[in-house]
Design an enzyme around this catalytic site. Structure first.
Site, PDB file in Angstrom:
ATOM      1  N   HIS A 162      -3.603  -5.654   0.939  1.00 35.83           N
ATOM      2  CA  HIS A 162      -2.476  -5.819   2.219  1.00 35.83           C
ATOM      3  C   HIS A 162      -2.559  -7.488   2.589  1.00 35.83           C
ATOM      4  CE1 HIS A 162      -2.000  -1.778   4.054  1.00 35.83           C
ATOM      5  NE2 HIS A 162      -3.790  -1.229   3.140  1.00 35.83           N
ATOM      6  N   GLU A 216      -0.872  -8.450   4.900  1.00 33.78           N
ATOM      7  CA  GLU A 216      -1.156  -8.612   6.568  1.00 33.78           C
ATOM      8  C   GLU A 216      -2.033  -8.920   7.321  1.00 33.78           C
ATOM      9  OE1 GLU A 216      -0.502  -5.792   4.757  1.00 33.78           O
ATOM     10  OE2 GLU A 216      -1.104  -4.302   6.050  1.00 33.78           O
ATOM     11  N   CYS A 238       0.200  -1.522  -0.218  1.00 34.79           N
ATOM     12  CA  CYS A 238       0.303  -0.133   0.269  1.00 34.79           C
ATOM     13  C   CYS A 238       0.804   1.661   0.094  1.00 34.79           C
ATOM     14  CB  CYS A 238      -1.105  -0.118   1.217  1.00 34.79           C
ATOM     15  SG  CYS A 238      -2.278   1.419   0.871  1.00 34.79           S
TER      16      CYS A 238
END
Lengths: 233, 80
Positions: free
Chosen positions: A203, A205, A86
């Site tokens: 994302h 994560e 990002c």
């Protein structure tokens, strides 16, 4: 095996990345403040998401000048694995580690949603365990994720296999409707020519554990672990 | 000495903000506007120095930070 998670003023996905690395992928991880100018002792670098410097001037434009970015360039130049997620991707673009730039989403809306990604290459340290053609469900959250590059650059990215992820439908079709931000050719993630630097808007994560709604993102970090293990790290 | 710097999106780079503003102008009944492009304006106050040297420094500032030349053009105006 030790991974650095960079922290800039305004980073806000640093703890998520740290959590995914340490508690999901089982990697020793450490935060590295942006004023540090060395990455000695680290085997991988994560440039996390956020709003570094409040997105002043352009996303990532001020962060690219932080001392740690000099170290990231040297680390990447020596073949070390670097992933920018990002805002981290935006920083890598501004720093010139990846080609192209980000502009405002075509819809003018901040997009915060799960999207589907078609994986195109397993040659990066972060996609080694993701066979090309795989479809991943990963969330995005950004206002400026509309990837732009001139035609020549886009052609060369595709020619050299540097497109890593494209936005797609749940069944893997690359369509305009599946593109959340207007990115050129549905591009969601690219790597450098050598393949060791990956930038992606979605994302991983945030979706590394089933409790979060998807654990597809885990494959990115597990790939990194395998890649480092294979190299004796 | 003051310098004005105009940073604008390159031709061919989509400007969704400009498009939205254009539509709003039309809603206001302000016709005759063919296109709107949104850019940035920066005013820099410089120490007194030669214009050529100032321009050189500003060119470097634009290339390395103030503009992203992948998507933006810049124009420098030095006053005084």
């Amino acid at each position: 095996m030790k991974a650095a998670v960079l922290v800039f003023p305004g980073s806000n996905c640093d703890h998520d990345a740290y959590h995914a690395l340490k508690y999901v992928a089982g990697v020793d991880a450490e935060f590295v403040w942006h004023k540090q100018s060395s990455l000695a002792g680290f085997d991988a670098v994560v440039v996390p998401g956020g709003f570094t410097y409040g997105d002043y001037l352009r996303t990532g434009a001020l962060a690219k000048l932080s001392p740690v970015m000099g170290a990231v360039k040297r680390f990447a130049g020596e073949g070390g694995p670097v992933i920018g997620i990002c805002n981290g991707f935006q920083i890598l673009l501004e720093a010139g580690l990846l080609p192209g730039a980000m502009i405002v989403n075509g819809s003018l809306h901040f997009v915060c949603d799960y999207v589907y990604l078609a994986a195109e290459t397993s040659r990066t340290p972060f996609t080694g365990r993701i066979p090309p053609g795989s479809i991943l469900k990963v969330p995005v959250a950004h206002y400026q994720g509309n990837y732009f590059a001139d035609e020549k650059t886009l052609f060369s990215l595709e020619e050299r296999g540097q497109v890593v992820f494209r936005y797609c439908t749940p069944d893997g079709r690359i369509t305009e409707d599946a593109n959340p931000n207007g990115s050129a050719r549905n591009i969601a993630g690219i790597c450098n020519e050598a393949g060791n630097v990956l930038g992606m808007m979605p994302h991983p994560e945030r979706c590394a554990e089933a409790v979060l709604g998807s654990e597809d993102g885990r494959q990115v970090f597990d790939s990194m672990v395998s890649w480092l293990k294979e190299r004796g790290k | 000495m003051k310098a004005k710097i105009f940073v604008t999106l390159k031709k061919g780079v989509l400007d969704p903000q400009g498009k939205a503003i254009h539509a709003s102008l039309t809603h206001l009944g302000i016709g005759g506007v063919e296109d709107v492009r949104v850019g940035k304006f920066m005013e820099l106050t410089l120490k007194e120095t030669g214009r050529d040297e100032a321009r050189m420094r500003l060119e470097e500032a634009c290339r390395r930070l103030l503009a992203n030349t992948v998507i933006e053009d810049y124009r420098i105006e030095i006053e005084g």
